[in-house]
Design a protein around this motif. Structure first.
Motif, PDB file in Angstrom:
ATOM      1  N   GLU A   8      17.824  15.639  31.116  1.00 52.63           N
ATOM      2  CA  GLU A   8      16.945  14.792  31.924  1.00 52.63           C
ATOM      3  C   GLU A   8      15.914  14.082  31.051  1.00 52.63           C
ATOM      4  N   CYS A   9      15.710  14.567  29.842  1.00 51.46           N
ATOM      5  CA  CYS A   9      14.705  14.020  28.923  1.00 51.46           C
ATOM      6  C   CYS A   9      14.871  12.517  28.710  1.00 51.46           C
ATOM      7  N   ILE A  10      13.745  11.794  28.824  1.00 48.43           N
ATOM      8  CA  ILE A  10      13.761  10.338  28.605  1.00 48.43           C
ATOM      9  C   ILE A  10      13.082   9.979  27.271  1.00 48.43           C
ATOM     10  N   SER A  11      12.906  10.981  26.410  1.00 47.82           N
ATOM     11  CA  SER A  11      12.352  10.762  25.066  1.00 47.82           C
ATOM     12  C   SER A  11      11.004  10.063  25.054  1.00 47.82           C
ATOM     13  N   CYS A  12      10.114  10.488  25.959  1.00 46.99           N
ATOM     14  CA  CYS A  12       8.783   9.871  26.000  1.00 46.99           C
ATOM     15  C   CYS A  12       7.862  10.422  24.916  1.00 46.99           C
ATOM     16  N   GLY A  13       8.141  11.649  24.456  1.00 44.19           N
ATOM     17  CA  GLY A  13       7.344  12.235  23.389  1.00 44.19           C
ATOM     18  C   GLY A  13       6.103  12.988  23.829  1.00 44.19           C
ATOM     19  N   ALA A  14       5.807  13.005  25.116  1.00 42.23           N
ATOM     20  CA  ALA A  14       4.592  13.652  25.605  1.00 42.23           C
ATOM     21  C   ALA A  14       4.563  15.145  25.283  1.00 42.23           C
ATOM     22  N   CYS A  15       5.675  15.801  25.404  1.00 40.30           N
ATOM     23  CA  CYS A  15       5.712  17.251  25.169  1.00 40.30           C
ATOM     24  C   CYS A  15       5.444  17.594  23.707  1.00 40.30           C
ATOM     25  N   ALA A  16       5.969  16.797  22.807  1.00 40.44           N
ATOM     26  CA  ALA A  16       5.793  17.065  21.378  1.00 40.44           C
ATOM     27  C   ALA A  16       4.313  17.034  21.014  1.00 40.44           C
ATOM     28  N   THR A  47       3.745  19.219  31.011  1.00 37.84           N
ATOM     29  CA  THR A  47       3.438  17.847  30.591  1.00 37.84           C
ATOM     30  C   THR A  47       4.547  16.866  30.933  1.00 37.84           C
ATOM     31  N   CYS A  48       5.761  17.311  30.925  1.00 34.85           N
ATOM     32  CA  CYS A  48       6.923  16.430  31.082  1.00 34.85           C
ATOM     33  C   CYS A  48       6.980  15.738  32.448  1.00 34.85           C
ATOM     34  N   PRO A  49       7.133  14.393  32.468  1.00 33.42           N
ATOM     35  CA  PRO A  49       7.188  13.655  33.730  1.00 33.42           C
ATOM     36  C   PRO A  49       8.489  13.859  34.503  1.00 33.42           C
TER      37      PRO A  49
HETATM   38 FE1  SF4 Z   1      11.576  14.473  27.063  1.00 29.64          FE
HETATM   39 FE2  SF4 Z   1       9.382  15.774  26.319  1.00 29.64          FE
HETATM   40 FE3  SF4 Z   1       9.154  13.357  27.415  1.00 29.64          FE
HETATM   41 FE4  SF4 Z   1       9.913  15.420  28.898  1.00 29.64          FE
HETATM   42  S1  SF4 Z   1       7.897  15.154  27.905  1.00 29.64           S
HETATM   43  S2  SF4 Z   1      10.854  13.393  28.894  1.00 29.64           S
HETATM   44  S3  SF4 Z   1      11.133  16.634  27.472  1.00 29.64           S
HETATM   45  S4  SF4 Z   1      10.143  13.853  25.425  1.00 29.64           S
END
Ligand code: SF4
Ligand code: SF4
Length: 56
Positions: A8-16, A47-49
């Motif tokens: 489901e990850c959209i590679s937003c980077g918020a979790c990192a 954190t993940c949307p």
């Molecule tokens: Fe993917 Fe992390 Fe963004 Fe969630 S917060 S969509 S796991 S990169």
């Protein structure tokens, strides 16, 4: 035990940015969690949307 990021990850980077131990990095098409580094804190899931990180 560790968290895992589903497709489901959209590679937003918020979790990192939120991971206290730097266990999350950008992978091929989605972000990935290093199971040996993850301390199971759950911050990434909070954190993940799209709720992609899940506890294994
Ligand atoms: Fe993917 Fe992390 Fe963004 Fe969630 S917060 S969509 S796991 S990169
Ligand atoms: Fe990082 Fe915590 Fe997510 Fe593990 S559960 S990857 S330590 S934010």
């Amino acid at each position: 035990m560790a968290y895992k990021i589903t497709d489901e990850c959209i590679s937003c980077g918020a979790c990192a940015a939120e991971c206290p131990v730097g266990a999350i990095s950008e992978g091929d098409g989605k972000y990935v969690i290093d199971a040996d580094t993850c301390i199971d804190c759950g911050a990434c899931a909070g954190t993940c949307p799209v709720s992609a990180p899940v506890a294994e």
